[in-house]
Motif scaffolding. Structure first.
Motif, PDB file in Angstrom:
ATOM      1  N   SER A 129      36.044  -1.311  37.342  1.00 14.36           N
ATOM      2  CA  SER A 129      35.966  -2.714  37.765  1.00 14.36           C
ATOM      3  C   SER A 129      37.289  -3.460  37.689  1.00 14.36           C
ATOM      4  O   SER A 129      37.498  -4.419  38.435  1.00 14.36           O
ATOM      5  N   ASP A 130      38.175  -3.041  36.810  1.00 10.94           N
ATOM      6  CA  ASP A 130      39.459  -3.744  36.700  1.00 10.94           C
ATOM      7  C   ASP A 130      40.543  -3.108  37.567  1.00 10.94           C
ATOM      8  O   ASP A 130      41.698  -3.494  37.500  1.00 10.94           O
ATOM      9  N   ASN A 154      32.240  -9.409  33.273  1.00  9.34           N
ATOM     10  CA  ASN A 154      31.340  -9.824  34.356  1.00  9.34           C
ATOM     11  C   ASN A 154      30.366  -8.716  34.739  1.00  9.34           C
ATOM     12  O   ASN A 154      29.206  -8.998  35.054  1.00  9.34           O
ATOM     13  N   HIS A 195      36.828  -8.771  34.376  1.00 13.30           N
ATOM     14  CA  HIS A 195      36.080  -7.931  35.322  1.00 13.30           C
ATOM     15  C   HIS A 195      35.008  -7.139  34.583  1.00 13.30           C
ATOM     16  O   HIS A 195      33.856  -7.073  35.019  1.00 13.30           O
TER      17      HIS A 195
END
Length: 108
Positions: A88-89, A31, A28
């Protein structure tokens, strides 16, 4: 310490530094970074980041910020990108929280 980075390379390095605050870099986070810079820049900066220790990383970040004359607005944008990366994770660990506070002080 002089870096001769482009602004994108600086952003990639700072985001990689933030991603490693919990000593791991998941897909994540990777990206998110790749969405900000191209793959070639990401790989080049990742290789450099892997060779640096924490002290070198901080010195390079400070030198890069100075070299690119980051304004308060630039710093706020970068901090928002760091926050998005850290969330994001789906986790916001204590290490990530501490790093965000430290980078907030460093970047302003």
């Amino acid at each position: 310490m002089e870096t001769n980075w482009t602004k994108d390379e600086l952003v990639a390095y700072v985001l990689l530094y933030a991603a490693h605050s919990d000593f791991k870099e998941d897909n994540h986070e990777r990206n998110v970074i790749i969405s900000k810079v191209d793959m070639q820049t990401f790989q080049k900066i990742h290789d450099e980041f892997d060779a640096d220790n924490d002290y070198q990383s901080i010195q390079k970040i400070m030198a890069g910020m100075e070299a690119h004359n980051f304004s308060k607005e630039d710093s706020n944008i970068l901090l928002a990108e760091i926050k998005a990366l850290l969330f994001s994770d789906g986790e916001f660990t204590l290490n990530e929280q501490q790093l965000l506070r430290s980078l907030n002080n460093l970047l302003k």
